[in-house]
Design a protein around this motif. Structure first.
Motif, PDB file in Angstrom:
ATOM      1  N   SER A   1       1.028  -1.276  -0.008  1.00 50.48           N
ATOM      2  CA  SER A   1       0.150   0.296  -0.049  1.00 50.48           C
ATOM      3  C   SER A   1       0.870   1.383   0.116  1.00 50.48           C
ATOM      4  O   SER A   1       1.917   1.245   0.869  1.00 50.48           O
ATOM      5  CB  SER A   1      -0.983   0.225   1.306  1.00 50.48           C
ATOM      6  N   GLY A   2       0.577   2.065  -1.308  1.00 48.89           N
ATOM      7  CA  GLY A   2       1.345   3.274  -0.602  1.00 48.89           C
ATOM      8  C   GLY A   2       2.577   3.265  -2.206  1.00 48.89           C
ATOM      9  O   GLY A   2       3.119   3.689  -1.779  1.00 48.89           O
ATOM     10  N   SER A   3       2.949   1.795  -2.748  1.00 52.88           N
ATOM     11  CA  SER A   3       3.897   2.076  -3.631  1.00 52.88           C
ATOM     12  C   SER A   3       3.576   2.624  -5.083  1.00 52.88           C
ATOM     13  O   SER A   3       2.730   2.760  -5.202  1.00 52.88           O
ATOM     14  CB  SER A   3       4.331   0.054  -3.322  1.00 52.88           C
ATOM     15  N   ASN A   4       4.860   2.576  -5.405  1.00 54.21           N
ATOM     16  CA  ASN A   4       4.594   3.073  -7.222  1.00 54.21           C
ATOM     17  C   ASN A   4       3.889   2.416  -8.189  1.00 54.21           C
ATOM     18  O   ASN A   4       2.764   2.920  -8.464  1.00 54.21           O
ATOM     19  CB  ASN A   4       6.100   2.899  -7.349  1.00 54.21           C
ATOM     20  N   SER A   5       3.694   0.791  -7.702  1.00 52.96           N
ATOM     21  CA  SER A   5       2.528   0.186  -8.457  1.00 52.96           C
ATOM     22  C   SER A   5       0.895  -0.143  -7.733  1.00 52.96           C
ATOM     23  O   SER A   5       0.466   0.277  -8.751  1.00 52.96           O
ATOM     24  CB  SER A   5       2.933  -1.451  -8.395  1.00 52.96           C
ATOM     25  N   HIS A   6       1.318   0.335  -6.368  1.00 55.45           N
ATOM     26  CA  HIS A   6       0.082   0.885  -6.304  1.00 55.45           C
ATOM     27  C   HIS A   6      -0.711   2.145  -6.249  1.00 55.45           C
ATOM     28  O   HIS A   6      -1.632   2.541  -6.949  1.00 55.45           O
ATOM     29  CB  HIS A   6      -0.221   0.713  -4.684  1.00 55.45           C
ATOM     30  N   VAL A   7       0.218   3.239  -6.545  1.00 58.92           N
ATOM     31  CA  VAL A   7      -0.094   4.400  -6.900  1.00 58.92           C
ATOM     32  C   VAL A   7      -0.459   4.898  -8.464  1.00 58.92           C
ATOM     33  O   VAL A   7      -1.437   5.126  -8.944  1.00 58.92           O
ATOM     34  CB  VAL A   7       0.870   5.648  -6.498  1.00 58.92           C
ATOM     35  N   VAL A   8       0.308   3.990  -8.831  1.00 56.73           N
ATOM     36  CA  VAL A   8      -0.109   4.164 -10.396  1.00 56.73           C
ATOM     37  C   VAL A   8      -1.491   3.183 -10.941  1.00 56.73           C
ATOM     38  O   VAL A   8      -1.446   3.472 -11.497  1.00 56.73           O
ATOM     39  CB  VAL A   8       1.520   3.517 -11.010  1.00 56.73           C
ATOM     40  N   SER A   9      -0.900   2.038 -10.281  1.00 57.62           N
ATOM     41  CA  SER A   9      -2.566   1.349 -10.612  1.00 57.62           C
ATOM     42  C   SER A   9      -3.839   2.396 -10.086  1.00 57.62           C
ATOM     43  O   SER A   9      -4.580   1.989 -11.102  1.00 57.62           O
ATOM     44  CB  SER A   9      -2.865  -0.216  -9.859  1.00 57.62           C
ATOM     45  N   GLU A  10      -4.023   3.001  -9.303  1.00 54.67           N
ATOM     46  CA  GLU A  10      -5.342   4.125  -9.069  1.00 54.67           C
ATOM     47  C   GLU A  10      -5.209   4.817  -9.856  1.00 54.67           C
ATOM     48  O   GLU A  10      -6.569   5.400 -10.665  1.00 54.67           O
ATOM     49  CB  GLU A  10      -4.717   4.216  -7.103  1.00 54.67           C
ATOM     50  N   LEU A  11      -3.914   5.609 -10.490  1.00 55.54           N
ATOM     51  CA  LEU A  11      -3.926   6.678 -11.815  1.00 55.54           C
ATOM     52  C   LEU A  11      -4.392   5.941 -12.945  1.00 55.54           C
ATOM     53  O   LEU A  11      -5.242   6.345 -14.015  1.00 55.54           O
ATOM     54  CB  LEU A  11      -2.601   7.229 -12.133  1.00 55.54           C
ATOM     55  N   LEU A  12      -3.468   5.161 -12.882  1.00 53.14           N
ATOM     56  CA  LEU A  12      -4.493   4.025 -14.365  1.00 53.14           C
ATOM     57  C   LEU A  12      -6.092   4.519 -14.705  1.00 53.14           C
ATOM     58  O   LEU A  12      -6.127   4.135 -15.493  1.00 53.14           O
ATOM     59  CB  LEU A  12      -3.770   2.603 -14.748  1.00 53.14           C
ATOM     60  N   ALA A  13      -5.723   3.053 -13.582  1.00 53.41           N
ATOM     61  CA  ALA A  13      -7.514   2.905 -13.496  1.00 53.41           C
ATOM     62  C   ALA A  13      -8.790   4.238 -13.666  1.00 53.41           C
ATOM     63  O   ALA A  13      -9.654   4.480 -14.450  1.00 53.41           O
ATOM     64  CB  ALA A  13      -8.196   2.423 -11.854  1.00 53.41           C
ATOM     65  N   ARG A  14      -7.723   5.160 -12.888  1.00 49.72           N
ATOM     66  CA  ARG A  14      -8.607   6.767 -12.913  1.00 49.72           C
ATOM     67  C   ARG A  14      -8.866   6.897 -14.758  1.00 49.72           C
ATOM     68  O   ARG A  14      -9.930   7.352 -15.422  1.00 49.72           O
ATOM     69  CB  ARG A  14      -8.206   7.756 -12.241  1.00 49.72           C
ATOM     70  N   ARG A  15      -7.801   6.722 -15.297  1.00 50.01           N
ATOM     71  CA  ARG A  15      -7.449   6.893 -16.466  1.00 50.01           C
ATOM     72  C   ARG A  15      -8.327   6.711 -17.862  1.00 50.01           C
ATOM     73  O   ARG A  15      -8.550   7.339 -18.542  1.00 50.01           O
ATOM     74  CB  ARG A  15      -5.995   7.835 -16.705  1.00 50.01           C
ATOM     75  N   ALA A  16      -8.496   5.248 -17.017  1.00 49.93           N
ATOM     76  CA  ALA A  16      -8.710   4.464 -18.355  1.00 49.93           C
ATOM     77  C   ALA A  16     -10.024   3.605 -17.908  1.00 49.93           C
ATOM     78  O   ALA A  16     -11.021   3.261 -18.727  1.00 49.93           O
ATOM     79  CB  ALA A  16      -8.069   3.048 -18.047  1.00 49.93           C
ATOM     80  N   GLY A  17     -10.527   5.097 -16.931  1.00 56.98           N
ATOM     81  CA  GLY A  17     -12.252   4.820 -16.650  1.00 56.98           C
ATOM     82  C   GLY A  17     -12.756   3.349 -15.434  1.00 56.98           C
ATOM     83  O   GLY A  17     -13.292   2.315 -16.903  1.00 56.98           O
ATOM     84  N   VAL A  18     -11.592   2.052 -15.208  1.00 57.64           N
ATOM     85  CA  VAL A  18     -11.689   1.231 -14.888  1.00 57.64           C
ATOM     86  C   VAL A  18     -12.431   0.495 -13.803  1.00 57.64           C
ATOM     87  O   VAL A  18     -11.047   2.094 -12.358  1.00 57.64           O
ATOM     88  CB  VAL A  18     -10.965  -0.246 -15.701  1.00 57.64           C
ATOM     89  N   ARG A  19     -12.308  -0.209 -13.067  1.00 61.26           N
ATOM     90  CA  ARG A  19     -12.060  -0.465 -11.479  1.00 61.26           C
ATOM     91  C   ARG A  19     -11.898  -1.838 -11.006  1.00 61.26           C
ATOM     92  O   ARG A  19     -12.357  -2.472 -11.517  1.00 61.26           O
ATOM     93  CB  ARG A  19     -13.862  -0.324 -10.796  1.00 61.26           C
ATOM     94  N   MET A  20     -10.562  -2.488 -10.385  1.00 62.55           N
ATOM     95  CA  MET A  20      -9.884  -3.144 -10.237  1.00 62.55           C
ATOM     96  C   MET A  20      -9.519  -2.965  -8.599  1.00 62.55           C
ATOM     97  O   MET A  20      -9.738  -1.853  -7.685  1.00 62.55           O
ATOM     98  CB  MET A  20      -8.820  -3.576 -11.104  1.00 62.55           C
ATOM     99  N   GLN A  21      -9.902  -3.671  -7.949  1.00 63.37           N
ATOM    100  CA  GLN A  21      -9.685  -4.240  -6.052  1.00 63.37           C
ATOM    101  C   GLN A  21      -8.148  -4.165  -6.113  1.00 63.37           C
ATOM    102  O   GLN A  21      -7.339  -5.325  -6.396  1.00 63.37           O
ATOM    103  CB  GLN A  21     -10.715  -5.801  -5.510  1.00 63.37           C
TER     104      GLN A  21
END
Length: 321
Positions: free
Chosen positions: A159-179
């Motif tokens: 939580s808070g790692s580069n891969s976590h933050v990038v996944s949240e950023l990508l989900a927002r900009r790609a219009g997807v929701r993943m757990q």
């Protein structure tokens, strides 16, 4: 009176001479480099490669110590508390130096409690799926996530790692929701990906390369500005039409107050090794791009990174505490 002044001046001069002599003799004992993540990942690979080369080229004794935990912040906190003589250094990176302090309480200030010594290398984040999954590329994953919001899972190194933050950023900009599923490092996340327990993960190329080469994991996309030489067939997210361009980085730091002559000695030694063709090839094979720079340039970059990531964290609205 004049004699006392002269003696005092001589004493001060002798003290400065002794300090200069001690710094000129640096290093006179083993140097410890803290690797703030578990063995086997990209950070540990780079730390050990650098220390091996520094020892061989200079006749130094270099010791790598893994101090993993709390997304790399435990190792950084230990380095910040160390004596500022230059014998305790740390390989920091984007996750623990710029992201963690924005998201949670840490036992250090990234801009005040460290001496930037040498910028080391960069690498994009790699998005992966299991080789047994139906996802041949990132668009397959995105399409499945749009069809079933919050059904698919995305693993990160914490939580808070580069891969976590990038996944949240990508989900927002790609219009997807993943757990989101946080792990204690990229290797446990990779093992669960291969085992079919998560839909996709984000990891450094160095951490994932062996799984890719063995055919256990499938790269979907990279987050860099251009394709990575180690995986030239893997497209960037920008190529795929997503406004996400993130490059991870590593740098050598010491606690605040490391003497400038020691900083210059270490910076010069690290930069020489990062320019060696055989080390460049070794790191390139793992998706890592050496990026030698001055200590001043590294310090400037840290300040800019802090502002950049502050904006990204605000955009995705992420909080951990």
């Amino acid at each position: 009176m004049k004699r006392r002044t002269l003696l005092a001046s001589l004493a001060v001069g002798s003290a400065f001479s002794g300090m200069a002599s001690a710094q000129a003799a640096y290093p006179a004992r083993p140097i410890r480099m803290i690797s703030p993540f578990p063995p086997g990942g990209g950070t540990d690979l780079l730390a050990r490669a650098l220390c091996t080369r520094l020892a061989e080229a200079n006749g130094w004794t270099m010791v790598v110590e893994n101090r993993a935990g709390a997304n790399g912040t435990i190792g950084l906190a230990e380095a910040a508390r160390a004596d500022a003589s230059g014998y305790d250094i740390v390989l920091g990176q984007q996750d623990n130096m710029t992201l963690a302090p924005l998201l949670t309480k840490v036992a250090f200030d990234p801009l005040r409690d460290f001496t930037p010594i040498a910028f080391a290398a960069t690498t994009p984040l790699l998005l992966l799926a299991s080789a047994n999954s139906p996802y041949r590329g990132f668009e397959d994953l995105a399409k499945a996530a749009r069809a079933a919001p919050d059904r698919l899972t995305f693993g990160s190194s914490g939580s808070g790692s580069n891969s976590h933050v990038v996944s949240e950023l990508l989900a927002r900009r790609a219009g997807v929701r993943m757990q989101h599923v946080p792990y204690r490092g990229s290797n446990p996340a990779l093992m669960d990906l291969i085992g079919g327990h998560v839909s996709a993960i984000g990891a450094s190329i160095a951490s994932a390369m062996s799984a890719i080469q063995s055919g256990a994991a499938r790269p979907l996309a990279v987050t860099g500005a251009g394709r990575n030489p180690s995986l030239p067939a893997v497209p960037t997210l920008v190529e795929l039409g997503y406004d996400v361009q993130i490059t991870n980085w590593w740098g050598v730091l010491g606690p605040a107050g490391v003497p400038q002559p020691v900083v210059e000695r270490l910076n010069q030694a690290v930069n020489v090794q990062l320019g060696q063709p055989d080390l460049i090839r070794t790191l390139n094979d793992q998706g890592i791009e050496p990026a030698p720079a001055s200590a001043a340039a590294f310090a400037s970059m840290l300040r800019k990174e802090a502002e950049t990531w502050k904006g990204i964290v605000a955009e995705i609205g992420l909080r951990l505490d």
